[in-house]
Design a protein around this motif. Structure first.
Motif, short mmCIF file in Angstrom:
data_model
loop_
_atom_site.label_atom_id
_atom_site.label_comp_id
_atom_site.label_asym_id
_atom_site.label_seq_id
_atom_site.Cartn_x
_atom_site.Cartn_y
_atom_site.Cartn_z
N ILE A 77 0.78 -1.36 0.11
CA ILE A 77 0.03 -0.09 -0.12
C ILE A 77 0.80 1.23 -0.02
N TYR A 78 0.72 1.95 -0.95
CA TYR A 78 1.47 3.37 -1.01
C TYR A 78 0.43 4.41 -0.38
N GLU A 79 1.23 5.10 0.67
CA GLU A 79 0.43 6.20 1.35
C GLU A 79 1.16 7.39 1.01
N PHE A 80 0.19 8.44 0.41
CA PHE A 80 0.78 9.53 -0.24
C PHE A 80 0.22 10.87 0.60
N LYS A 81 1.21 11.67 1.14
CA LYS A 81 0.53 12.78 1.70
C LYS A 81 0.76 14.05 0.77
N ILE A 82 -0.41 14.42 0.39
CA ILE A 82 -0.57 15.56 -0.72
C ILE A 82 -0.87 17.13 -0.19
N LEU A 83 -0.23 17.94 -0.10
CA LEU A 83 -0.46 19.33 0.30
C LEU A 83 -1.32 19.98 -0.97
N ALA A 84 -2.55 19.99 -0.66
CA ALA A 84 -3.73 20.68 -1.51
C ALA A 84 -3.51 22.31 -1.80
N PRO A 85 -4.05 22.88 -2.78
CA PRO A 85 -4.10 24.31 -2.87
C PRO A 85 -4.66 25.12 -1.58
N SER A 86 -5.67 24.15 -0.89
CA SER A 86 -6.06 24.92 0.23
C SER A 86 -5.17 25.35 1.59
N GLY A 87 -4.10 24.40 1.39
CA GLY A 87 -3.23 24.35 2.60
C GLY A 87 -3.45 23.01 3.53
N ARG A 88 -4.46 22.28 3.20
CA ARG A 88 -4.62 21.05 3.94
C ARG A 88 -3.73 20.03 3.44
N VAL A 89 -3.38 19.13 4.25
CA VAL A 89 -2.65 17.89 3.76
C VAL A 89 -3.65 16.54 3.69
N ILE A 90 -3.71 16.21 2.50
CA ILE A 90 -4.70 14.94 2.15
C ILE A 90 -3.82 13.69 2.18
N GLU A 91 -4.43 12.60 3.24
CA GLU A 91 -3.70 11.43 2.93
C GLU A 91 -4.27 10.51 1.99
N LEU A 92 -3.67 9.72 1.17
CA LEU A 92 -4.30 8.90 0.21
C LEU A 92 -3.64 7.62 0.48
N GLU A 93 -4.46 6.56 0.59
CA GLU A 93 -3.80 4.95 0.66
C GLU A 93 -4.26 4.31 -0.83
N ILE A 94 -3.18 3.94 -1.39
CA ILE A 94 -3.46 3.44 -2.80
C ILE A 94 -2.55 2.03 -2.88
N ALA A 95 -3.80 0.91 -3.37
CA ALA A 95 -2.99 -0.21 -3.55
C ALA A 95 -2.09 -0.36 -4.56
N ALA A 96 -0.90 -0.72 -4.44
CA ALA A 96 0.17 -0.54 -5.25
C ALA A 96 0.17 -1.73 -6.60
N LYS A 97 -0.58 -2.96 -6.25
CA LYS A 97 -0.90 -3.86 -7.25
C LYS A 97 -1.93 -3.42 -8.30
N THR A 98 -3.22 -2.86 -7.86
CA THR A 98 -4.23 -2.25 -8.65
C THR A 98 -4.43 -0.91 -8.71
N GLY A 99 -3.68 0.01 -8.07
CA GLY A 99 -3.98 1.32 -7.99
C GLY A 99 -5.26 2.05 -7.56
N GLN A 100 -6.19 1.00 -7.01
CA GLN A 100 -7.33 1.53 -6.31
C GLN A 100 -6.96 2.49 -5.03
N ILE A 101 -7.79 3.45 -4.87
CA ILE A 101 -7.72 4.21 -3.66
C ILE A 101 -8.58 3.60 -2.64
N LEU A 102 -7.92 3.14 -1.61
CA LEU A 102 -8.53 2.80 -0.28
C LEU A 102 -8.94 3.35 0.70
N LYS A 103 -8.42 4.60 0.85
CA LYS A 103 -8.66 5.59 1.76
C LYS A 103 -8.16 6.99 1.44
N GLN A 104 -8.97 7.76 1.73
CA GLN A 104 -8.67 9.40 1.64
C GLN A 104 -9.29 10.26 2.62
N GLU A 105 -8.44 10.73 3.33
CA GLU A 105 -8.84 11.64 4.65
C GLU A 105 -7.74 12.84 4.64
#
Length: 107
Positions: A77-105
């Protein structure tokens, strides 16, 4: 500081898919798994990292500030932390094998 825009990432993903069958993330992009010593190594049947990163940036606009690779229930599982233009940090969990987004918060 923005190093690579979303359009350039998509071009790189397209080129990477044609040139190499599998790309591994750079060592600084590998996460630490609390149940293992050292970095988690990606399995050979995972999507190329740049393709997974493009999926993350398509889901959340912004700048990738951190990526960890973890193993949960036997899958990478890749866990990405992305700084959005709004200044909030969004965390995404993505299955490395399928590319399916498992969690976004928001952190």
């Amino acid at each position: 500081m923005k190093l690579i825009g979303p359009s350039l990432v998509l071009i790189l993903v397209a080129l990477a898919g044609c040139a190499q069958p599998q790309q591994s993330p750079a060592p600084d992009q590998l996460g630490e798994d609390s149940q293992h010593e050292g970095p988690v190594q990606p399995a050979g049947n995972n999507l190329p990292f740049l393709k997974v990163q493009a999926i993350a940036l398509a889901a959340v606009r912004g700048e990738v500030v951190r990526v960890d690779l973890e193993q949960e229930h036997g899958q990478d599982i890749y866990e990405f932390k992305i700084l959005a233009p709004s200044g909030r940090v969004i965390e995404l969990e993505i299955a490395a094998k399928t590319g399916q987004i498992l969690k976004q918060e928001a952190d």
